[in-house]
Design a protein around this motif. Structure first.
Motif, short mmCIF file in Angstrom:
data_model
loop_
_atom_site.label_atom_id
_atom_site.label_comp_id
_atom_site.label_asym_id
_atom_site.label_seq_id
_atom_site.Cartn_x
_atom_site.Cartn_y
_atom_site.Cartn_z
N SER A 197 -8.58 15.50 -29.41
CA SER A 197 -9.69 16.46 -29.41
C SER A 197 -10.29 16.67 -28.03
O SER A 197 -11.02 17.63 -27.80
CB SER A 197 -10.78 15.97 -30.36
OG SER A 197 -11.36 14.78 -29.85
N GLY A 198 -10.03 15.73 -27.12
CA GLY A 198 -10.69 15.77 -25.83
C GLY A 198 -12.05 15.11 -25.84
O GLY A 198 -12.82 15.22 -24.88
N SER A 199 -12.34 14.38 -26.92
CA SER A 199 -13.63 13.70 -27.03
C SER A 199 -13.45 12.43 -27.85
O SER A 199 -13.05 12.49 -29.02
CB SER A 199 -14.67 14.60 -27.70
OG SER A 199 -15.82 13.87 -28.09
N THR A 200 -13.79 11.28 -27.27
CA THR A 200 -13.69 10.04 -28.06
C THR A 200 -14.75 10.00 -29.16
O THR A 200 -14.55 9.34 -30.17
CB THR A 200 -13.82 8.79 -27.16
OG1 THR A 200 -15.06 8.85 -26.44
CG2 THR A 200 -12.66 8.71 -26.17
N ILE A 202 -15.38 12.36 -31.15
CA ILE A 202 -14.69 12.97 -32.28
C ILE A 202 -13.64 12.02 -32.85
O ILE A 202 -13.54 11.83 -34.07
CB ILE A 202 -14.05 14.31 -31.87
CG1 ILE A 202 -15.12 15.30 -31.39
CG2 ILE A 202 -13.24 14.89 -33.02
CD1 ILE A 202 -16.14 15.70 -32.43
N GLU A 203 -12.85 11.40 -31.98
CA GLU A 203 -11.79 10.50 -32.46
C GLU A 203 -12.38 9.34 -33.26
O GLU A 203 -11.90 9.00 -34.34
CB GLU A 203 -10.98 9.95 -31.27
CG GLU A 203 -10.47 10.98 -30.29
CD GLU A 203 -9.42 11.91 -30.86
OE1 GLU A 203 -8.81 11.56 -31.87
OE2 GLU A 203 -9.23 12.99 -30.26
N ALA A 208 -13.73 6.48 -38.39
CA ALA A 208 -14.73 5.84 -39.26
C ALA A 208 -14.78 6.48 -40.64
O ALA A 208 -15.12 5.81 -41.62
CB ALA A 208 -16.10 5.91 -38.60
N GLU A 209 -14.43 7.76 -40.72
CA GLU A 209 -14.43 8.46 -42.01
C GLU A 209 -13.02 8.57 -42.59
O GLU A 209 -12.82 9.31 -43.56
CB GLU A 209 -15.04 9.85 -41.84
CG GLU A 209 -16.51 9.81 -41.46
CD GLU A 209 -17.21 11.12 -41.68
OE1 GLU A 209 -18.01 11.23 -42.63
OE2 GLU A 209 -16.95 12.07 -40.89
N SER A 210 -12.07 7.83 -42.02
CA SER A 210 -10.68 7.80 -42.50
C SER A 210 -10.01 9.16 -42.46
O SER A 210 -9.13 9.46 -43.26
CB SER A 210 -10.61 7.21 -43.93
OG SER A 210 -10.98 5.85 -43.92
N ALA A 211 -10.42 10.01 -41.51
CA ALA A 211 -9.78 11.31 -41.35
C ALA A 211 -8.53 11.24 -40.48
O ALA A 211 -7.74 12.20 -40.44
CB ALA A 211 -10.77 12.31 -40.73
N GLN A 212 -8.33 10.13 -39.77
CA GLN A 212 -7.07 9.85 -39.09
C GLN A 212 -6.85 8.36 -39.16
O GLN A 212 -7.78 7.59 -39.39
CB GLN A 212 -7.07 10.36 -37.65
CG GLN A 212 -7.96 9.62 -36.68
CD GLN A 212 -7.94 10.25 -35.29
OE1 GLN A 212 -8.29 11.42 -35.10
NE2 GLN A 212 -7.53 9.48 -34.29
N GLY A 228 -18.14 3.82 -30.25
CA GLY A 228 -17.15 4.12 -31.28
C GLY A 228 -16.46 2.89 -31.85
O GLY A 228 -16.18 2.84 -33.05
N VAL A 229 -16.20 1.91 -31.00
CA VAL A 229 -15.55 0.69 -31.49
C VAL A 229 -16.43 0.00 -32.53
O VAL A 229 -15.95 -0.41 -33.59
CB VAL A 229 -15.24 -0.27 -30.32
CG1 VAL A 229 -14.93 -1.67 -30.84
CG2 VAL A 229 -14.06 0.26 -29.51
#
Length: 280
Positions: A197-200, A202-203, A208-212, A228-229
């Motif tokens: 995405s160009g943004s951690t 977003i990643e 966290a929401e199991s989208a990837q 994020g971690v």
């Protein structure tokens, strides 16, 4: 060392309010004079906007007042004075701040960016906040107490079924060439690599929401990863360096493997990095 107590809801409300107040009047309305080049080693196209600077300036004042004796290590302040990173190794509580993660996306009018904040003590992340402007969504995590999106508790869905390849992103900036070549070959055989995405911010929220299923990073600037971690690990995932050690904000350039479900970590490390018969 005693753990500093802060009100996570109060901090989250502060992050949301300041980000909205500084981003909303500028999003898709930036003039050329509001975007400046940054001198970032290895990234000749790096930029900073008036919104980045305004958010960091305001939150630096507010966060110091909220927790007297604390230090703010912000991305833009460190760009001006790299010596500020030494605060990560000192005793005082440290706020780690990325005012806009995904500045290039923000400047281009894309919605894939967020504001990230963590509170660390003695090299360990204690609390984290990620605010996504486009969704008006606030993610909060506390070490040992869980992760939430707008008050909704986050937890992992079931691990990936054996018959399906894990799908995720690989953001390997500035790695050794041989490492990148081996990783690319292994990834082609064992996982489905999706576009970054160009943004951690977003990643990590997607994880966290199991989208990837996973994300792999190399250069680990603290403001890109500390918030994020903690969010992912408190939501039931795992984020570890290649040797299996837990991530710490003082870590720098080495592979970091992040998975949405902790049970997936060893298998992904083996598939992407380990020669046959090694790394159990």
């Amino acid at each position: 060392m005693p753990r500093t107590r802060i009100d996570p809801e109060r901090v989250g409300a502060l992050v949301r309010a300041v980000a909205r107040e500084e981003i909303a009047p500028r999003f898709r309305l930036l003039g050329a004079e509001q975007v400046q080049r940054k001198t970032t080693p290895g990234d000749p196209d790096d930029i900073v906007t008036d919104a980045d600077l305004a958010i960091e300036r305001r939150l630096t004042v507010e966060l110091r007042a909220l927790l007297p004796g604390s230090v703010v290590v912000g991305e833009e302040a460190v760009a001006a004075d790299p010596a500020l990173l030494a605060a990560l190794h000192a005793d005082a509580p440290v706020w780690i701040l990325d005012p806009i993660d995904g500045t290039k996306n923000f400047a281009a009018g894309r919605e894939t960016f967020g504001s990230m904040l963590a509170l660390a003590e003695a090299g360990t992340t204690r609390s984290a906040w990620i605010y996504l402007f486009a969704d008006d969504a606030l993610f909060v995590a506390e070490a040992g107490a869980g992760a939430w999106r707008d008050g909704r508790r986050l937890g992992p869905r079931a691990a990936t079924a054996p018959e399906r390849k894990p799908a995720g992103t690989i953001s390997m900036r500035f790695p050794p060439v041989e490492l990148l070549q081996e990783l690319a070959a292994r990834a082609e055989r064992s996982v489905t690599v999706t576009a970054t995405s160009g943004s951690t911010a977003i990643e990590y929220t997607r994880l966290a929401e199991s989208a990837q299923d996973f994300a792999v990073f190399y250069r680990m600037l603290p403001w890109d990863h500390a918030p994020g971690v903690l969010l992912v690990t408190e939501a039931g995932g795992a984020a570890r360096c290649l040797d299996g050690s837990a991530y710490r904000p003082v870590d720098a350039s080495q592979p970091l493997i992040v998975v949405r479900h902790a049970s997936m970590w060893k298998g992904l490390r083996r598939a992407l990095f380990a020669p046959a018969g090694r790394l159990q």
